[in-house]
Write a protein that holds these residues in place. Structure first.
Motif, PDB file in Angstrom:
ATOM      1  N   THR A   1      -9.092  22.265  -0.047  1.00  0.00           N
ATOM      2  CA  THR A   1      -8.651  23.610  -0.409  1.00  0.00           C
ATOM      3  C   THR A   1      -7.209  23.865   0.026  1.00  0.00           C
ATOM      4  N   GLY A   2      -6.422  24.364  -0.949  1.00  0.00           N
ATOM      5  CA  GLY A   2      -5.034  24.697  -0.646  1.00  0.00           C
ATOM      6  C   GLY A   2      -4.072  23.529  -0.710  1.00  0.00           C
ATOM      7  N   THR A   3      -4.555  22.334  -1.103  1.00  0.00           N
ATOM      8  CA  THR A   3      -3.687  21.140  -1.087  1.00  0.00           C
ATOM      9  C   THR A   3      -3.443  20.599  -2.498  1.00  0.00           C
ATOM     10  N   LEU A   4      -2.463  19.680  -2.586  1.00  0.00           N
ATOM     11  CA  LEU A   4      -2.264  18.850  -3.780  1.00  0.00           C
ATOM     12  C   LEU A   4      -2.805  17.473  -3.421  1.00  0.00           C
ATOM     13  N   GLN A   5      -3.841  17.017  -4.116  1.00  0.00           N
ATOM     14  CA  GLN A   5      -4.446  15.722  -3.792  1.00  0.00           C
ATOM     15  C   GLN A   5      -3.939  14.650  -4.758  1.00  0.00           C
ATOM     16  N   PRO A   6      -3.397  13.532  -4.219  1.00  0.00           N
ATOM     17  CA  PRO A   6      -2.891  12.473  -5.098  1.00  0.00           C
ATOM     18  C   PRO A   6      -4.019  11.755  -5.835  1.00  0.00           C
TER      19      PRO A   6
ATOM     20  N   ASP B   1      -7.143  29.996 -20.624  1.00  0.00           N
ATOM     21  CA  ASP B   1      -8.430  29.431 -21.034  1.00  0.00           C
ATOM     22  C   ASP B   1      -8.352  27.905 -21.087  1.00  0.00           C
ATOM     23  N   GLY B   2      -9.358  27.230 -20.538  1.00  0.00           N
ATOM     24  CA  GLY B   2      -9.419  25.764 -20.583  1.00  0.00           C
ATOM     25  C   GLY B   2      -8.679  25.078 -19.453  1.00  0.00           C
ATOM     26  N   GLU B   3      -7.974  25.847 -18.595  1.00  0.00           N
ATOM     27  CA  GLU B   3      -7.220  25.239 -17.484  1.00  0.00           C
ATOM     28  C   GLU B   3      -8.146  24.822 -16.354  1.00  0.00           C
ATOM     29  N   ARG B   4      -7.688  23.844 -15.595  1.00  0.00           N
ATOM     30  CA  ARG B   4      -8.379  23.466 -14.351  1.00  0.00           C
ATOM     31  C   ARG B   4      -7.828  24.369 -13.245  1.00  0.00           C
TER      32      ARG B   4
ATOM     33  N   LEU C   1       0.826  -1.209   0.000  1.00  0.00           N
ATOM     34  CA  LEU C   1       0.000   0.000   0.000  1.00  0.00           C
ATOM     35  C   LEU C   1       0.862   1.262   0.000  1.00  0.00           C
ATOM     36  N   LEU C   2       1.892   1.282   0.845  1.00  0.00           N
ATOM     37  CA  LEU C   2       2.748   2.466   0.937  1.00  0.00           C
ATOM     38  C   LEU C   2       3.585   2.663  -0.335  1.00  0.00           C
ATOM     39  N   GLU C   3       3.803   1.599  -1.100  1.00  0.00           N
ATOM     40  CA  GLU C   3       4.539   1.728  -2.358  1.00  0.00           C
ATOM     41  C   GLU C   3       3.602   1.786  -3.573  1.00  0.00           C
ATOM     42  N   TYR C   4       2.304   1.998  -3.316  1.00  0.00           N
ATOM     43  CA  TYR C   4       1.333   2.176  -4.395  1.00  0.00           C
ATOM     44  C   TYR C   4       1.235   3.683  -4.638  1.00  0.00           C
ATOM     45  N   TYR C   5       2.039   4.188  -5.584  1.00  0.00           N
ATOM     46  CA  TYR C   5       2.214   5.633  -5.714  1.00  0.00           C
ATOM     47  C   TYR C   5       1.154   6.260  -6.623  1.00  0.00           C
ATOM     48  N   PRO C   6       0.817   7.536  -6.378  1.00  0.00           N
ATOM     49  CA  PRO C   6      -0.114   8.242  -7.277  1.00  0.00           C
ATOM     50  C   PRO C   6       0.554   8.506  -8.630  1.00  0.00           C
ATOM     51  N   PHE C   7      -0.248   8.588  -9.702  1.00  0.00           N
ATOM     52  CA  PHE C   7       0.331   8.856 -11.025  1.00  0.00           C
ATOM     53  C   PHE C   7       0.226  10.336 -11.395  1.00  0.00           C
ATOM     54  N   ARG C   8      -0.584  11.114 -10.630  1.00  0.00           N
ATOM     55  CA  ARG C   8      -0.619  12.574 -10.796  1.00  0.00           C
ATOM     56  C   ARG C   8      -1.283  13.181  -9.557  1.00  0.00           C
ATOM     57  N   TYR C   9      -1.360  14.520  -9.559  1.00  0.00           N
ATOM     58  CA  TYR C   9      -1.986  15.233  -8.434  1.00  0.00           C
ATOM     59  C   TYR C   9      -3.032  16.203  -8.973  1.00  0.00           C
ATOM     60  N   GLU C  10      -4.106  16.384  -8.187  1.00  0.00           N
ATOM     61  CA  GLU C  10      -5.079  17.428  -8.500  1.00  0.00           C
ATOM     62  C   GLU C  10      -4.736  18.627  -7.627  1.00  0.00           C
ATOM     63  N   ASP C  11      -4.611  19.782  -8.267  1.00  0.00           N
ATOM     64  CA  ASP C  11      -4.143  20.979  -7.576  1.00  0.00           C
ATOM     65  C   ASP C  11      -5.337  21.781  -7.060  1.00  0.00           C
ATOM     66  N   TYR C  12      -5.499  21.848  -5.726  1.00  0.00           N
ATOM     67  CA  TYR C  12      -6.588  22.611  -5.107  1.00  0.00           C
ATOM     68  C   TYR C  12      -6.076  23.904  -4.475  1.00  0.00           C
ATOM     69  N   ARG C  13      -4.877  24.351  -4.906  1.00  0.00           N
ATOM     70  CA  ARG C  13      -4.345  25.603  -4.369  1.00  0.00           C
ATOM     71  C   ARG C  13      -5.008  26.781  -5.085  1.00  0.00           C
TER      72      ARG C  13
ATOM     73  N   GLY D   1       5.853  12.236   1.635  1.00  0.00           N
ATOM     74  CA  GLY D   1       5.755  13.385   0.736  1.00  0.00           C
ATOM     75  C   GLY D   1       5.159  13.060  -0.616  1.00  0.00           C
ATOM     76  N   ILE D   2       5.310  11.815  -1.063  1.00  0.00           N
ATOM     77  CA  ILE D   2       4.698  11.412  -2.339  1.00  0.00           C
ATOM     78  C   ILE D   2       3.183  11.300  -2.187  1.00  0.00           C
ATOM     79  N   HIS D   3       2.750  10.778  -1.035  1.00  0.00           N
ATOM     80  CA  HIS D   3       1.304  10.559  -0.829  1.00  0.00           C
ATOM     81  C   HIS D   3       0.570  11.813  -0.357  1.00  0.00           C
ATOM     82  N   ARG D   4       1.246  12.686   0.384  1.00  0.00           N
ATOM     83  CA  ARG D   4       0.566  13.896   0.867  1.00  0.00           C
ATOM     84  C   ARG D   4       1.533  15.087   0.885  1.00  0.00           C
TER      85      ARG D   4
END
Length: 683
Positions: free
Chosen positions: A140-145, A56-59, A35-47, A196-199
């Motif tokens: 809000t304000g975080t990077l979500q894996p 235009d068109g950005e998230r 589980l701890l080595e199951y890494y995210p493949f990207r992050y959603e930016d809530y900052r 740091g990779i997960h959160r």
């Protein structure tokens, strides 16, 4: 990660029962370590960002105040909720789809955080996520894996479980890398990196965490290869082949051309290996026409002078025949006997040749896979050269090696492999690279045209023929296929014979007998055929200096490296050469390949682009067995880290204390769990 965390089942985590554990098992996660080595493949930016810096068109994530009462529209069982929000003194229209339950919460003057896709012209945000700061704002304000999930496992569920595992077992994450490597590369501790990779708190923390774990992943892989080399390949049980430098200088000096600096360097690397007490295991890669055959010839000359025999295995009879002729010319003044062993020899000739090999009357043998048949023996095999080595399976290469007492092995390829891939796939080989082209070679001019331009192409063939030059015309299939609408060699031969009645048109394909192929190639090599229509049987190594025009029909059906190989059949003489690629403009991948071919004729750049288009697993046309799947590392982008990891692993495994000191116990434990080191050699 130490064995301990891989021994703790997921059910030890709160909220994971047998059924939930089974669902995680389907994702390859059975233990806390998994589980701890199951890494995210990207992050959603809530900052939160300012609208002025958003394209235009950005998230984006923005914060504002509700400025209008919401309105609801319903259609076909679905709903659309619309509301105006004041953001930085700008009025923004926010739209939610199928979120009817939010209507009562959207009250005038209430603060709200919105995440979604921004339409700049309409000042419109299609909302994917929303939170109210007057409640708890988890995102809000975080990077979500973002993880690969399946079944009933949601992003929220896996995030929550990884969070729980880090809180409960994070203190047990051991450090694997020795302090000197952490200091050398300024890497953060392992516990910090996995957390740091997960959160990640911010982008910098996430980047540093990934950098640390990518290095570790590549280092552990390289450590396996280097440890295998240290324990298997570099044992002092090879042939020590004394090399007389004066004899080598004399041989090279008598060649009718000068060697490039690159060729000289590679020859020195090969001769140095041949003098060592362990068997050489070297990969020689170079662009088409870079002069690999001459380098191999120097090695074969050295092994004969040291009292041994040499073998050169090639994928086709055409190529074997060509090598015998070129090596024969080089070696004739020195009384070195070169023989040819292919499947088309008569039984009597084959028997005589094998007897000559066994008695040591034959110094060098060139052949196809006929070389590895059971009844082929050598008196003293000193050097095995395999040309276009990726055409032969691991077993075929190792059978030839076993026909001697640990002979030196040189494997060659004219498909330049990006260095990252060479280090990865052939990590147990030393890699030599020829970058320069022999002096006097002119770059080949390459053009991509549509099928409708065939008349102009025919005119180009006539023009080259009038100047005494010859043309290769390649197509993908031998005969018509109902499945694929591509020009085939036999039909094309008929069409060209009718369209160019004044020219002699030859035909070459894989279903012809060896004798027929040889006769066809001999006519073309002698200049008696103007145009040779062929399938890709001529892709590798065929050398006709007078051929200046390469035309490839349905070029979008070919791989990038294969097209580069075909192009390399021309440009071998003093005259300007051309390559014309006839392709379908609607083929998306094909157009990408045509663009690469017309922009560069550097094989290493071509192979880098091929790696980007196809990915590492498909680079050789079929998935390479033993091609590792990395969780985080990307062979295209992380090549510098791979080279660092390879050098570090080689230096470490060469140290005696690596195999005994407690400092490296975690690394040795990791190696001990790897089946490759206890099973078949990584050939």
């Amino acid at each position: 990660m130490s064995n301990h965390l891989f021994q703790i089942p997921l059910t030890k985590l709160q909220g994971v029962g047998p059924q939930k554990a089974e669902e995680f098992h389907a994702l390859g996660i059975s233990t806390v370590g998994d589980l701890l080595e199951y890494y995210p493949f990207r992050y959603e930016d809530y900052r939160i960002r300012e609208l002025s810096e958003v394209k235009d068109g950005e998230r984006i994530t923005i914060q504002g105040t509700i400025a209008s009462m919401p309105s609801m529209q319903r259609y076909g069982g679905k709903s659309r909720l619309i509301c105006r929000v004041t953001v930085e003194s700008m009025l923004v229209t926010a739209v939610w789809f199928n979120r009817a339950f939010l209507k009562d919460q959207l009250t005038l003057g209430r603060e709200i955080t919105l995440t979604g896709k921004w339409d700049q012209r309409r000042r419109h945000l299609t909302v994917a996520d929303s939170e109210f700061p007057d409640r708890s704002s988890a995102k809000t304000g975080t990077l979500q894996p973002v993880y690969s999930v399946g079944g009933s496992i949601t992003q929220a569920a896996i995030r929550k479980l990884i969070d729980r595992a880090l809180n409960q077992f994070g203190s047990l994450i051991p450090e694997i890398l020795p302090p000197e490597l952490l200091d050398k590369h300024s890497l953060i501790p392992r516990r910090e990196a996995i957390s740091g990779i997960h959160r990640p708190e911010n982008t910098r923390e996430g980047t540093e965490a990934r950098r640390r774990m990518v290095y570790e992943e590549l280092f552990l892989f390289q450590l396996k290869l280097q440890a295998y080399r240290a324990t298997h390949l570099k044992q002092a049980d090879g042939l020590v082949q004394p090399v007389n430098n004066d004899e080598i200088r004399s041989f090279v000096g008598a060649l009718p051309f000068s060697l490039t600096d690159s060729q000289k360097q590679v020859i020195n690397e090969i001769l140095h290996d041949m003098k060592q007490p362990y068997a050489m295991n070297r990969l020689l890669q170079g662009d088409v026409g870079a002069g690999k055959t001459v380098v191999a010839a120097v090695g074969l000359y050295a092994t004969v002078r040291a009292g041994h025999q040499g073998a050169l295995m090639v994928p086709t009879e055409i190529l074997a025949d060509q090598h015998v002729r070129s090596l024969g010319k080089m070696f004739e003044p020195y009384g070195i006997q070169v023989g040819l062993l292919t499947g088309s020899l008569t039984e009597r000739k084959r028997r005589d040749l094998i007897a000559s090999l066994q008695m040591g009357l034959l110094d060098i043998v060139v052949g196809t896979h006929a070389l590895i048949q059971e009844d082929v023996f050598f008196r003293s095999l000193g050097l095995v050269v395999t040309d276009e080595q990726h055409r032969f399976g691991v077993n075929q290469r190792s059978i030839l090696r076993r026909k001697g007492m640990n002979p030196d092995v040189l494997t060659m390829t004219a498909t330049p492999i990006p260095r990252t891939l060479a280090i990865t796939v052939f990590g147990d080989l030393d890699v030599s690279t020829l970058r320069e082209r022999p002096k006097g070679r002119k770059p080949i001019k390459t053009y991509s045209v549509k099928h409708q331009m065939m008349d102009r192409v025919l005119g180009f063939i006539r023009k080259e023929a009038e100047q005494g030059r010859q043309t290769f015309f390649i197509c993908p299939l031998i005969e018509e296929s109902e499945k694929i609408d591509v020009q085939n060699a036999i039909d094309l031969h008929i069409q060209l014979t009718q369209a160019l009645p004044e020219l002699s048109i030859g035909l070459l394909h894989g279903r012809m007998t060896a004798g027929e192929k040889e006769a066809t190639m001999a006519l073309f090599a002698a200049g008696k055929t103007n145009v040779l229509v062929s399938t890709t049987v001529i892709e590798v190594g065929v050398d006709v200096p007078n051929a200046t025009l390469m035309i490839v029909m349905d070029a979008d059906r070919f791989g990038l490296s294969q097209l580069h190989q075909l192009r390399g059949r021309v440009g071998r003489g003093e005259h300007q050469s051309f390559c014309i690629l006839i392709a379908d403009p609607k083929s998306e991948n094909g157009q990408e390949r045509m663009k690469a071919m017309t922009e560069t004729d550097d094989g290493f750049e071509i192979s880098r682009r091929d790696l980007e288009i196809r990915g590492p697993g498909e680079f050789f046309g079929t998935k390479q067995s033993g091609m590792p799947e990395f969780r985080l590392a990307n062979l295209v982008n992380d090549f510098e880290v791979l080279e660092q990891a390879r050098d570090d692993a080689a230096a470490l495994t060469a140290m005696e204390q690596f195999w005994s000191s407690p400092t490296y116990a975690e690394l040795r434990e990791n190696l001990a769990r790897d089946a490759n080191l206890n099973g078949e050699p990584l050939d």
